[in-house]
Design a protein around this motif. Structure first.
Motif, PDB file in Angstrom:
ATOM      1  N   ILE A  74      -7.909  15.042   0.451  1.00  0.00           N
ATOM      2  CA  ILE A  74      -7.188  13.851   0.924  1.00  0.00           C
ATOM      3  C   ILE A  74      -5.772  14.228   1.330  1.00  0.00           C
ATOM      4  O   ILE A  74      -5.281  13.815   2.388  1.00  0.00           O
ATOM      5  N   GLY A  75      -5.106  15.028   0.493  1.00  0.00           N
ATOM      6  CA  GLY A  75      -3.743  15.434   0.795  1.00  0.00           C
ATOM      7  C   GLY A  75      -3.648  16.265   2.059  1.00  0.00           C
ATOM      8  O   GLY A  75      -2.715  16.104   2.850  1.00  0.00           O
ATOM      9  N   SER A  76      -4.632  17.147   2.259  1.00  0.00           N
ATOM     10  CA  SER A  76      -4.631  17.962   3.483  1.00  0.00           C
ATOM     11  C   SER A  76      -4.826  17.090   4.712  1.00  0.00           C
ATOM     12  O   SER A  76      -4.192  17.306   5.753  1.00  0.00           O
ATOM     13  N   PHE A  77      -5.697  16.091   4.573  1.00  0.00           N
ATOM     14  CA  PHE A  77      -5.951  15.202   5.715  1.00  0.00           C
ATOM     15  C   PHE A  77      -4.746  14.326   6.030  1.00  0.00           C
ATOM     16  O   PHE A  77      -4.413  14.107   7.201  1.00  0.00           O
ATOM     17  N   MET A  78      -4.066  13.835   4.967  1.00  0.00           N
ATOM     18  CA  MET A  78      -2.932  12.938   5.172  1.00  0.00           C
ATOM     19  C   MET A  78      -1.642  13.672   5.511  1.00  0.00           C
ATOM     20  O   MET A  78      -0.696  13.053   6.000  1.00  0.00           O
ATOM     21  N   GLY A  79      -1.577  14.971   5.234  1.00  0.00           N
ATOM     22  CA  GLY A  79      -0.392  15.723   5.624  1.00  0.00           C
ATOM     23  C   GLY A  79       0.576  16.036   4.509  1.00  0.00           C
ATOM     24  O   GLY A  79       1.749  16.295   4.771  1.00  0.00           O
ATOM     25  N   GLY A  80       0.133  15.998   3.233  1.00  0.00           N
ATOM     26  CA  GLY A  80       1.016  16.370   2.139  1.00  0.00           C
ATOM     27  C   GLY A  80       1.099  15.316   1.049  1.00  0.00           C
ATOM     28  O   GLY A  80       0.429  14.269   1.103  1.00  0.00           O
ATOM     29  N   ASN A  81       1.920  15.611   0.049  1.00  0.00           N
ATOM     30  CA  ASN A  81       2.045  14.730  -1.113  1.00  0.00           C
ATOM     31  C   ASN A  81       2.576  13.352  -0.757  1.00  0.00           C
ATOM     32  O   ASN A  81       1.975  12.316  -1.078  1.00  0.00           O
ATOM     33  N   ILE A  82       3.738  13.333  -0.131  1.00  0.00           N
ATOM     34  CA  ILE A  82       4.420  12.060   0.112  1.00  0.00           C
ATOM     35  C   ILE A  82       3.622  11.136   1.027  1.00  0.00           C
ATOM     36  O   ILE A  82       3.430   9.957   0.696  1.00  0.00           O
ATOM     37  N   PRO A  83       3.129  11.597   2.188  1.00  0.00           N
ATOM     38  CA  PRO A  83       2.319  10.688   3.015  1.00  0.00           C
ATOM     39  C   PRO A  83       1.077  10.181   2.302  1.00  0.00           C
ATOM     40  O   PRO A  83       0.688   9.018   2.473  1.00  0.00           O
ATOM     41  N   THR A  84       0.457  11.034   1.480  1.00  0.00           N
ATOM     42  CA  THR A  84      -0.755  10.615   0.772  1.00  0.00           C
ATOM     43  C   THR A  84      -0.455   9.506  -0.218  1.00  0.00           C
ATOM     44  O   THR A  84      -1.150   8.473  -0.258  1.00  0.00           O
ATOM     45  N   VAL A  85       0.576   9.702  -1.039  1.00  0.00           N
ATOM     46  CA  VAL A  85       0.928   8.702  -2.047  1.00  0.00           C
ATOM     47  C   VAL A  85       1.273   7.373  -1.400  1.00  0.00           C
ATOM     48  O   VAL A  85       0.776   6.316  -1.812  1.00  0.00           O
ATOM     49  N   PHE A  86       2.123   7.392  -0.380  1.00  0.00           N
ATOM     50  CA  PHE A  86       2.556   6.140   0.241  1.00  0.00           C
ATOM     51  C   PHE A  86       1.427   5.457   1.005  1.00  0.00           C
ATOM     52  O   PHE A  86       1.376   4.226   1.072  1.00  0.00           O
ATOM     53  N   THR A  87       0.514   6.229   1.574  1.00  0.00           N
ATOM     54  CA  THR A  87      -0.626   5.620   2.263  1.00  0.00           C
ATOM     55  C   THR A  87      -1.542   4.912   1.268  1.00  0.00           C
ATOM     56  O   THR A  87      -1.982   3.779   1.501  1.00  0.00           O
ATOM     57  N   LEU A  88      -1.823   5.584   0.142  1.00  0.00           N
ATOM     58  CA  LEU A  88      -2.651   4.956  -0.890  1.00  0.00           C
ATOM     59  C   LEU A  88      -1.994   3.689  -1.427  1.00  0.00           C
ATOM     60  O   LEU A  88      -2.657   2.664  -1.612  1.00  0.00           O
ATOM     61  N   VAL A  89      -0.693   3.763  -1.667  1.00  0.00           N
ATOM     62  CA  VAL A  89       0.027   2.604  -2.200  1.00  0.00           C
ATOM     63  C   VAL A  89       0.017   1.456  -1.194  1.00  0.00           C
ATOM     64  O   VAL A  89      -0.142   0.284  -1.566  1.00  0.00           O
ATOM     65  N   THR A  90       0.195   1.769   0.087  1.00  0.00           N
ATOM     66  CA  THR A  90       0.194   0.726   1.120  1.00  0.00           C
ATOM     67  C   THR A  90      -1.141   0.006   1.185  1.00  0.00           C
ATOM     68  O   THR A  90      -1.196  -1.232   1.274  1.00  0.00           O
ATOM     69  N   ILE A  91      -2.228   0.757   1.115  1.00  0.00           N
ATOM     70  CA  ILE A  91      -3.557   0.148   1.153  1.00  0.00           C
ATOM     71  C   ILE A  91      -3.782  -0.733  -0.076  1.00  0.00           C
ATOM     72  O   ILE A  91      -4.251  -1.870   0.027  1.00  0.00           O
ATOM     73  N   ILE A  92      -3.427  -0.209  -1.241  1.00  0.00           N
ATOM     74  CA  ILE A  92      -3.601  -0.982  -2.484  1.00  0.00           C
ATOM     75  C   ILE A  92      -2.756  -2.252  -2.446  1.00  0.00           C
ATOM     76  O   ILE A  92      -3.214  -3.330  -2.848  1.00  0.00           O
ATOM     77  N   PHE A  93      -1.523  -2.139  -1.950  1.00  0.00           N
ATOM     78  CA  PHE A  93      -0.649  -3.309  -1.905  1.00  0.00           C
ATOM     79  C   PHE A  93      -1.227  -4.387  -0.990  1.00  0.00           C
ATOM     80  O   PHE A  93      -1.216  -5.572  -1.345  1.00  0.00           O
ATOM     81  N   ALA A  94      -1.707  -3.997   0.187  1.00  0.00           N
ATOM     82  CA  ALA A  94      -2.255  -4.974   1.125  1.00  0.00           C
ATOM     83  C   ALA A  94      -3.451  -5.708   0.529  1.00  0.00           C
ATOM     84  O   ALA A  94      -3.586  -6.930   0.661  1.00  0.00           O
ATOM     85  N   VAL A  95      -4.332  -4.967  -0.151  1.00  0.00           N
ATOM     86  CA  VAL A  95      -5.520  -5.577  -0.753  1.00  0.00           C
ATOM     87  C   VAL A  95      -5.121  -6.562  -1.859  1.00  0.00           C
ATOM     88  O   VAL A  95      -5.625  -7.692  -1.927  1.00  0.00           O
ATOM     89  N   CYS A  96      -4.198  -6.137  -2.740  1.00  0.00           N
ATOM     90  CA  CYS A  96      -3.777  -7.001  -3.842  1.00  0.00           C
ATOM     91  C   CYS A  96      -3.054  -8.252  -3.340  1.00  0.00           C
ATOM     92  O   CYS A  96      -3.219  -9.346  -3.897  1.00  0.00           O
ATOM     93  N   TYR A  97      -2.272  -8.100  -2.277  1.00  0.00           N
ATOM     94  CA  TYR A  97      -1.589  -9.263  -1.694  1.00  0.00           C
ATOM     95  C   TYR A  97      -2.610 -10.301  -1.212  1.00  0.00           C
ATOM     96  O   TYR A  97      -2.480 -11.499  -1.501  1.00  0.00           O
ATOM     97  N   LEU A  98      -3.617  -9.845  -0.496  1.00  0.00           N
ATOM     98  CA  LEU A  98      -4.626 -10.769   0.022  1.00  0.00           C
ATOM     99  C   LEU A  98      -5.399 -11.427  -1.114  1.00  0.00           C
ATOM    100  O   LEU A  98      -5.749 -12.612  -1.039  1.00  0.00           O
ATOM    101  N   ILE A  99      -5.678 -10.678  -2.173  1.00  0.00           N
ATOM    102  CA  ILE A  99      -6.396 -11.245  -3.313  1.00  0.00           C
ATOM    103  C   ILE A  99      -5.597 -12.390  -3.932  1.00  0.00           C
ATOM    104  O   ILE A  99      -6.156 -13.443  -4.278  1.00  0.00           O
TER     105      ILE A  99
END
Length: 599
Positions: free
Chosen positions: A255-280
């Motif tokens: 996942i990290g290799s695909f996303m381009g490193g630690n920071i992009p991976t963490v923030f992408t995962l957090v963004t997806i989780i945040f959007a889902v929880c907001y809609l819920i």
């Protein structure tokens, strides 16, 4: 003392879900709300556990955003040339803005007349700001390069953290930055990253206020403590997973290799989780528009004041309920089907005769309803508060100052004082590697703190019933102060893990108890007690405004801490000063809590 006990007993009877009067009033309002153009009956019934989960999901999302912010914002700023002194100052921008805007947004939320409701529009606007921050922080450097930044002039960055903290105490001590990139090389990146940090920090802090108020609005009074417990539970769970994500080296994963490193991976995962929880959360229940609440007595929240008003209209109301029940069953004795129907309605807490009486009485009180207060009056309530609100706000300020000191500087303390590292050392040197290991270990300690917050939140309401709100509130502060003092005197790895639980207990305390007290103040219309009797409050106050005032103490706390920790550490010449400060502030909070009004 007898008078106080009697009042407390009466209040407990009024707030009890088993009280026949409350059951009938709630059922009457529920039926009336169901007859509107939109069904609002959910506001006046008890919520299932799954519904509580959905209402509290936004708390988990906010804590995920917090974890990403405190783990990676500072390293990003350092890597694009912002020195430690200015990096520390940037943490004061968000609280400076939030202190003035957060209560204002609370007032706007109380007076919002959109058909979508009062709380969800504000939650949506702030959530959009969080999403923008989650994009600008990790990608500000790339966007800056597209806009014309020159970038690094050498191959490797000065720092290579896989997980870091929200500030560098040791750097504040030295006052010098190591050789590395200059901010002039990343003009646009610095602007975009700081903008993203301010958006993320301010909106995440402020979004908790309408999210809590939305939760309280959707729950009947006796469910509010349970609701705040669920909110804190989800917040702790989000922080636990969020900090754990920050401690993982994602570059070694697919996942990290695909996303381009630690920071992009963490923030992408957090963004997806945040959007889902907001809609819920925002799709859980529709809110009753303010215009309908102002026009219809039966659509207003059921408060202690409303219950007492009903009892004053007919002193023998409960007797009337019993007599009406018997009369209806007697009149229907010749019709078995009608008996069965009536018995079923009584089991559900509903009486046709009482509903008719309650409706007629509620119509009579329409004329007694005060006209909506002006925006000027709401803004005035921010600066002119009753003594009970002032002392509660002061207590919450001290609590947040002690907690923010831990959050912003704890991992730096672990990296230097526990692992004997140096953030200003040359890259890949032993001191630098020790500091990086300490930072990662500190992140796991903060993950334990967040987990302990969740566990404690499950039992805080029971503890309040067993020992009282005052004892639970003060003991949480004292335990935190003792834990930080011991860890500061003996900085060890086991101490980091063990005493991080004290921070979780404090966070669980300040995340629930102050807001439960505010909700009780409003539900009982009790902001002052003299000689065992409640003194009516002449000032018009909104629940959203008061929740925002209590929440805004975190902004003042962060501003004071960001400006004072650096000089304090330089004076004491040890990062242990951070924990000593936390101890001192927590004890001040415990003293202030002695004077809080516990309804």
């Amino acid at each position: 003392m007898v008078g106080v006990t009697a009042d407390a007993s009466q209040a407990n009877q009024l707030s009890s879900a088993k009280n026949p009067m409350i059951k009938y009033m709630l059922k009457t309002r529920e039926n009336h709300a169901r007859e509107q153009d939109q069904d609002y009956s959910h506001v006046f019934r008890r919520k299932t556990r799954f519904e509580m989960f959905r209402l509290s999901a936004i708390a988990m999302a906010i804590e995920f955003a917090y974890a990403a912010e405190t783990s990676f914002v500072s390293p990003i700023l350092l890597q694009i040339g912002v020195d430690h002194k200015h990096m520390s100052m940037t943490w004061g921008l968000s609280p400076l803005i939030g202190f003035f805007l957060s209560p204002l947004l609370g007032s706007i939320s109380d007076r919002c007349k959109l058909r979508w409701g009062r709380r969800r529009p504000i939650i949506t606007i702030l959530s959009f700001g969080i999403m923008c921050g989650l994009i600008l922080v990790p990608y500000g450097k790339d966007l800056g390069l597209l806009l014309g930044d020159t970038g690094y002039t050498y191959a490797e960055p000065a720092l290579n953290f896989t997980a870091s903290s929200a500030g560098s105490v040791a750097a504040l001590v030295s006052g010098e930055s190591s050789s590395g990139p200059s901010a002039s090389d990343f003009k646009f990146a610095v602007i975009l990253t700081i903008l993203g940090m301010v958006l993320l920090d301010f909106d995440a802090d402020t979004c908790q206020t309408p999210a809590r108020t939305y939760l309280l609005d959707m729950c009947v009074p006796e469910e509010q403590p349970k609701a705040m417990t669920m909110f804190a539970l989800f917040a702790g769970f989000g922080g636990t997973i969020g900090y754990a994500i920050g401690g993982v080296n994602w570059e070694t994963t697919h996942i990290g290799s695909f996303m381009g490193g630690n920071i992009p991976t963490v923030f992408t995962l957090v963004t997806i989780i945040f959007a889902v929880c907001y809609l819920i959360t925002v799709t859980t229940f529709r809110e009753i528009p303010l215009t309908l609440i102002e026009q219809d007595e039966l659509l207003r929240p059921l408060s202690e004041q409303a219950i007492k008003k009903e009892l004053k209209k007919k002193n023998n109301t409960i007797y009337y309920i019993q007599e009406t029940t018997q009369l209806e069953l007697q009149m229907a004795s010749d019709d078995p089907k009608r008996v069965e129907a009536l018995q079923g309605s009584y089991q559900n807490g509903y009486s046709p005769a009482l509903e008719k009486q309650s409706k007629s009485q509620d119509v009579e009180t329409q004329s007694d309803y005060e006209a909506p207060v002006s925006l000027k009056s709401y803004l005035k309530s921010i600066f002119i508060m009753p003594y009970s609100m002032r002392i509660l706000a002061l207590t919450n300020l001290f609590c947040w100052m002690g907690h923010v000191t831990y959050c912003l500087y704890f991992t730096d303390f672990v990296g230097e004082a526990v692992f004997h590292g140096d953030p200003t050392a040359a890259p890949n040197s032993e001191a630098a590697l020790n500091y990086e290991a300490g930072v990662r270990f500190g992140c796991w300690g903060m993950s334990i703190y967040a987990f302990s917050c969740s566990v404690y939140s499950l039992s805080v309401t029971k503890l309040m019933k067993w020992f009282g709100t005052k004892a639970v509130y003060i003991s949480g502060m004292i335990y935190y102060g003792i834990g930080m003092l011991v860890l500061g005197l003996w900085p060890t790895k086991w101490g980091v893990l063990v005493f991080s639980t004290s921070a979780g207990i404090l966070y669980g305390t300040i995340f629930t108890v102050p807001f439960i007290l505010v909700a009780r103040y409003h539900a009982k219309n009790c902001f002052c007690i003299k000689n065992g009797e409640t003194v009516p409050l002449k000032q018009a106050r909104g629940l959203g405004t008061d929740v925002a005032i209590i929440s805004s103490m975190v902004f003042i706390a962060q501003l004071i801490v960001s400006l004072s920790v650096g000089p304090l550490v330089s004076w004491m010449e040890t990062t242990c000063a951070v924990l000593y400060l936390s101890t001192f502030l927590s004890f001040l909070a415990a003293i202030a809590a002695l004077f809080v009004l516990y309804v």
